[in-house]
Write a protein that holds these residues in place. Sequence first.
Motif, PDB file in Angstrom:
ATOM      1  N   PRO A   1       0.837  -1.211   0.000  1.00  0.00           N
ATOM      2  CA  PRO A   1       0.000   0.000   0.000  1.00  0.00           C
ATOM      3  C   PRO A   1       0.865   1.252   0.000  1.00  0.00           C
ATOM      4  CG  PRO A   1      -0.021  -1.040   2.156  1.00  0.00           C
ATOM      5  CD  PRO A   1       0.689  -1.986   1.249  1.00  0.00           C
ATOM      6  N   ALA A   2       0.386   2.284  -0.680  1.00  0.00           N
ATOM      7  CA  ALA A   2       1.133   3.534  -0.778  1.00  0.00           C
ATOM      8  C   ALA A   2       0.159   4.698  -0.830  1.00  0.00           C
ATOM      9  CB  ALA A   2       2.024   3.535  -2.018  1.00  0.00           C
ATOM     10  N   VAL A   3       0.576   5.848  -0.293  1.00  0.00           N
ATOM     11  CA  VAL A   3      -0.206   7.079  -0.315  1.00  0.00           C
ATOM     12  C   VAL A   3       0.199   7.880  -1.543  1.00  0.00           C
ATOM     13  CG1 VAL A   3      -0.728   9.227   0.891  1.00  0.00           C
ATOM     14  CG2 VAL A   3      -0.419   7.109   2.195  1.00  0.00           C
ATOM     15  N   LEU A   4      -0.803   8.315  -2.334  1.00  0.00           N
ATOM     16  CA  LEU A   4      -0.526   9.049  -3.562  1.00  0.00           C
ATOM     17  C   LEU A   4      -1.300  10.357  -3.585  1.00  0.00           C
ATOM     18  CD1 LEU A   4      -0.782   5.760  -4.467  1.00  0.00           C
ATOM     19  CD2 LEU A   4       0.160   6.760  -6.550  1.00  0.00           C
ATOM     20  N   VAL A   5      -0.673  11.387  -4.163  1.00  0.00           N
ATOM     21  CA  VAL A   5      -1.315  12.687  -4.389  1.00  0.00           C
ATOM     22  C   VAL A   5      -0.965  13.135  -5.804  1.00  0.00           C
ATOM     23  CG1 VAL A   5      -1.183  13.313  -1.939  1.00  0.00           C
ATOM     24  CG2 VAL A   5       0.670  13.978  -3.510  1.00  0.00           C
ATOM     25  N   PRO A   6      -1.728  14.065  -6.370  1.00  0.00           N
ATOM     26  CA  PRO A   6      -1.366  14.592  -7.698  1.00  0.00           C
ATOM     27  C   PRO A   6       0.011  15.264  -7.662  1.00  0.00           C
ATOM     28  CG  PRO A   6      -3.631  15.151  -7.149  1.00  0.00           C
ATOM     29  CD  PRO A   6      -3.023  14.599  -5.899  1.00  0.00           C
ATOM     30  N   GLN A   7       0.703  15.167  -8.769  1.00  0.00           N
ATOM     31  CA  GLN A   7       2.051  15.746  -8.829  1.00  0.00           C
ATOM     32  C   GLN A   7       2.020  17.256  -8.653  1.00  0.00           C
ATOM     33  OE1 GLN A   7       4.735  14.457 -11.903  1.00  0.00           O
ATOM     34  NE2 GLN A   7       3.802  12.436 -12.071  1.00  0.00           N
ATOM     35  N   ARG A   8       0.931  17.918  -9.080  1.00  0.00           N
ATOM     36  CA  ARG A   8       0.881  19.381  -8.965  1.00  0.00           C
ATOM     37  C   ARG A   8       0.698  19.844  -7.528  1.00  0.00           C
ATOM     38  NH1 ARG A   8      -4.979  21.050 -10.934  1.00  0.00           N
ATOM     39  NH2 ARG A   8      -6.122  19.105 -10.586  1.00  0.00           N
ATOM     40  N   ALA A   9       0.456  18.885  -6.596  1.00  0.00           N
ATOM     41  CA  ALA A   9       0.371  19.270  -5.187  1.00  0.00           C
ATOM     42  C   ALA A   9       1.750  19.482  -4.583  1.00  0.00           C
ATOM     43  CB  ALA A   9      -0.393  18.201  -4.400  1.00  0.00           C
ATOM     44  N   LEU A  10       2.794  19.027  -5.251  1.00  0.00           N
ATOM     45  CA  LEU A  10       4.150  19.128  -4.710  1.00  0.00           C
ATOM     46  C   LEU A  10       4.756  20.484  -5.020  1.00  0.00           C
ATOM     47  CD1 LEU A  10       3.656  16.049  -4.586  1.00  0.00           C
ATOM     48  CD2 LEU A  10       6.044  15.739  -5.222  1.00  0.00           C
ATOM     49  N   ARG A  11       5.505  20.998  -4.042  1.00  0.00           N
ATOM     50  CA  ARG A  11       6.223  22.259  -4.230  1.00  0.00           C
ATOM     51  C   ARG A  11       7.652  22.050  -3.749  1.00  0.00           C
ATOM     52  NH1 ARG A  11       5.149  28.122  -1.280  1.00  0.00           N
ATOM     53  NH2 ARG A  11       6.598  29.334  -2.577  1.00  0.00           N
TER      54      ARG A  11
ATOM     55  N   ARG B   1       3.960  20.493   4.928  1.00  0.00           N
ATOM     56  CA  ARG B   1       4.524  19.198   5.320  1.00  0.00           C
ATOM     57  C   ARG B   1       5.716  18.861   4.421  1.00  0.00           C
ATOM     58  NH1 ARG B   1       0.356  15.817   7.434  1.00  0.00           N
ATOM     59  NH2 ARG B   1      -0.941  17.092   8.824  1.00  0.00           N
ATOM     60  N   LEU B   2       6.828  18.504   5.039  1.00  0.00           N
ATOM     61  CA  LEU B   2       7.985  18.008   4.296  1.00  0.00           C
ATOM     62  C   LEU B   2       7.735  16.548   3.930  1.00  0.00           C
ATOM     63  CD1 LEU B   2      10.944  18.396   3.297  1.00  0.00           C
ATOM     64  CD2 LEU B   2      11.677  17.553   5.542  1.00  0.00           C
ATOM     65  N   VAL B   3       7.876  16.213   2.640  1.00  0.00           N
ATOM     66  CA  VAL B   3       7.537  14.868   2.182  1.00  0.00           C
ATOM     67  C   VAL B   3       8.717  14.278   1.420  1.00  0.00           C
ATOM     68  CG1 VAL B   3       5.066  15.332   2.049  1.00  0.00           C
ATOM     69  CG2 VAL B   3       6.510  15.729   0.034  1.00  0.00           C
ATOM     70  N   GLN B   4       8.668  12.956   1.267  1.00  0.00           N
ATOM     71  CA  GLN B   4       9.630  12.221   0.437  1.00  0.00           C
ATOM     72  C   GLN B   4       8.833  11.511  -0.649  1.00  0.00           C
ATOM     73  OE1 GLN B   4      11.834   9.185   2.454  1.00  0.00           O
ATOM     74  NE2 GLN B   4      13.084   8.675   0.672  1.00  0.00           N
ATOM     75  N   SER B   5       9.100  11.866  -1.894  1.00  0.00           N
ATOM     76  CA  SER B   5       8.340  11.300  -3.004  1.00  0.00           C
ATOM     77  C   SER B   5       8.962   9.993  -3.463  1.00  0.00           C
ATOM     78  CB  SER B   5       8.270  12.283  -4.173  1.00  0.00           C
ATOM     79  OG  SER B   5       9.560  12.577  -4.645  1.00  0.00           O
ATOM     80  N   GLY B   6       8.129   9.163  -4.097  1.00  0.00           N
ATOM     81  CA  GLY B   6       8.579   7.882  -4.612  1.00  0.00           C
ATOM     82  C   GLY B   6       8.227   7.715  -6.072  1.00  0.00           C
ATOM     83  N   GLN B   7       7.723   6.566  -6.423  1.00  0.00           N
ATOM     84  CA  GLN B   7       7.401   6.288  -7.819  1.00  0.00           C
ATOM     85  C   GLN B   7       6.107   6.991  -8.215  1.00  0.00           C
ATOM     86  OE1 GLN B   7       5.851   2.170  -8.501  1.00  0.00           O
ATOM     87  NE2 GLN B   7       6.432   1.843  -6.362  1.00  0.00           N
ATOM     88  N   THR B   8       5.903   7.084  -9.525  1.00  0.00           N
ATOM     89  CA  THR B   8       4.726   7.757 -10.063  1.00  0.00           C
ATOM     90  C   THR B   8       3.798   6.749 -10.708  1.00  0.00           C
ATOM     91  OG1 THR B   8       5.846   8.176 -12.161  1.00  0.00           O
ATOM     92  CG2 THR B   8       6.002   9.882 -10.455  1.00  0.00           C
ATOM     93  N   GLU B   9       2.536   7.102 -10.757  1.00  0.00           N
ATOM     94  CA  GLU B   9       1.517   6.301 -11.432  1.00  0.00           C
ATOM     95  C   GLU B   9       0.593   7.261 -12.149  1.00  0.00           C
ATOM     96  OE1 GLU B   9      -1.844   4.288  -9.392  1.00  0.00           O
ATOM     97  OE2 GLU B   9      -0.881   2.454 -10.091  1.00  0.00           O
ATOM     98  N   GLY B  10       0.830   7.442 -13.450  1.00  0.00           N
ATOM     99  CA  GLY B  10       0.072   8.446 -14.192  1.00  0.00           C
ATOM    100  C   GLY B  10       0.451   9.825 -13.709  1.00  0.00           C
ATOM    101  N   ASP B  11      -0.557  10.635 -13.306  1.00  0.00           N
ATOM    102  CA  ASP B  11      -0.287  11.980 -12.778  1.00  0.00           C
ATOM    103  C   ASP B  11      -0.202  11.994 -11.259  1.00  0.00           C
ATOM    104  OD1 ASP B  11      -2.939  11.438 -12.298  1.00  0.00           O
ATOM    105  OD2 ASP B  11      -3.636  13.459 -12.763  1.00  0.00           O
TER     106      ASP B  11
END
Length: 418
Positions: free
Chosen positions: A349-359, A378-388
């Motif tokens: 399981p993984a938490v995903l958000v739209p890429q445009r939410a990242l700054r 919130r400081l985040v660490q991004s991982g793999q992408t799935e579509g947008d």
Amino acid sequence: MTRSRFLKLILVLSLLAIAGGALSACKRSNGQTNASASASPTPAVVEVSTTAAVMRQLPQYFEATGSLAANQQTDVAAETSGKVAAVGVDIGSSVRRGQMLVRLEDADFKDRAQQAQAQLEQAKATLEQNRAKIGLRPGQKFSPENVPEVRAARAALELADKNLRRYEKLVESGDISRATYDQQLSQRDQAAEQYQALIHQAQQNYAAVANSQAAVDAAQSGVSLAKRNLTYTTVSAPMAGYISDRPADIGEYISPQQKVATIVSLNPLRARIDVPEQAIPQIRQGESVSVSVAAYPDRNFSGHVARVSPSVTATSRTLTVEADVDNPNAELKPGQFATIRILLPHSAPAVLVPQRALRTISGATYVFVIKNGFAQQRLVQSGQTEGDLVELKSGVAADEVVAISNVDQLSDGAAVRQ
């Protein structure tokens, strides 16, 4: 002092006190007005659109870094010496298998080939002459009795034997003299000697045929060698690929085994990584591989695990793994540093958000979570992408609401309106 003057003095002092109080009140009033005027205005409310972070099952990867290498690379060298007459390729050229790389001057080699051919023709003529002497046809098995002269001598010997046997009976009956018989015996002996001499001559002639055949074979080898040396004047590509080095130039004299070009094969490329010991059970030959390089930050190149070392390196306790990476357009180059992901057979399981939410701010990545009308950075660490969508490995939980528009206008604690 009179009573009237005393009363006047008190009246003046009272008026001065009243005036001073009024002046002080006026100053306080002005100070409060200026302070109110200099106070910060109420922060503006930022209008944003939002979405909730979602939880999904994503395939898992083993990720490592390594470098790309050519699947095949060969240094092409000349087989003979000579002066370079022509060059057909340069660095970066695409070549086919068998394509000319370098051609040497070939006039001397052509002359040697013609001379060897002439020697071969002469040897063949001598062979035919020697065969004709004994009546031997190509492919026919040799026998002295097949030589015409030997056959004639044998017939003469047989006739002499018959006559001698007849003369033996006649001399016994007294019909002929002993001298006549001795003369016939001498003729028979001469016929026998002639027969043996011709057999010996035929064998000698056959030996000459064998020598002539050996001379033909040697001349044929000379022709083959001369022609092969002539072909060596053209140095051809042993495989398809690209030229990464070409040290030979027109007019240069090169020697045998001297490199004239280097060819690399770019499809597929090899990606080599070292897998730590604890990850060894997860790696299998044939598993899918995703490769990314800095030159193409928004692209992934596919491949598969092609080779797995049978042993662990003793010093590093790692397992060497090689993947073949598809590179049909030769966009990837040997020597590039790459990030290699090996697809594992399970998901998580993984938490995903739209890429445009990242700054991104100063190299760090943030998202803004909306809580009770205010933005929380919130400081985040991004991982793999799935579509947008992009995976967040930390910083945001599933179902939390994040801003996806006007993100660059937000700051921590900013008021928002959805």
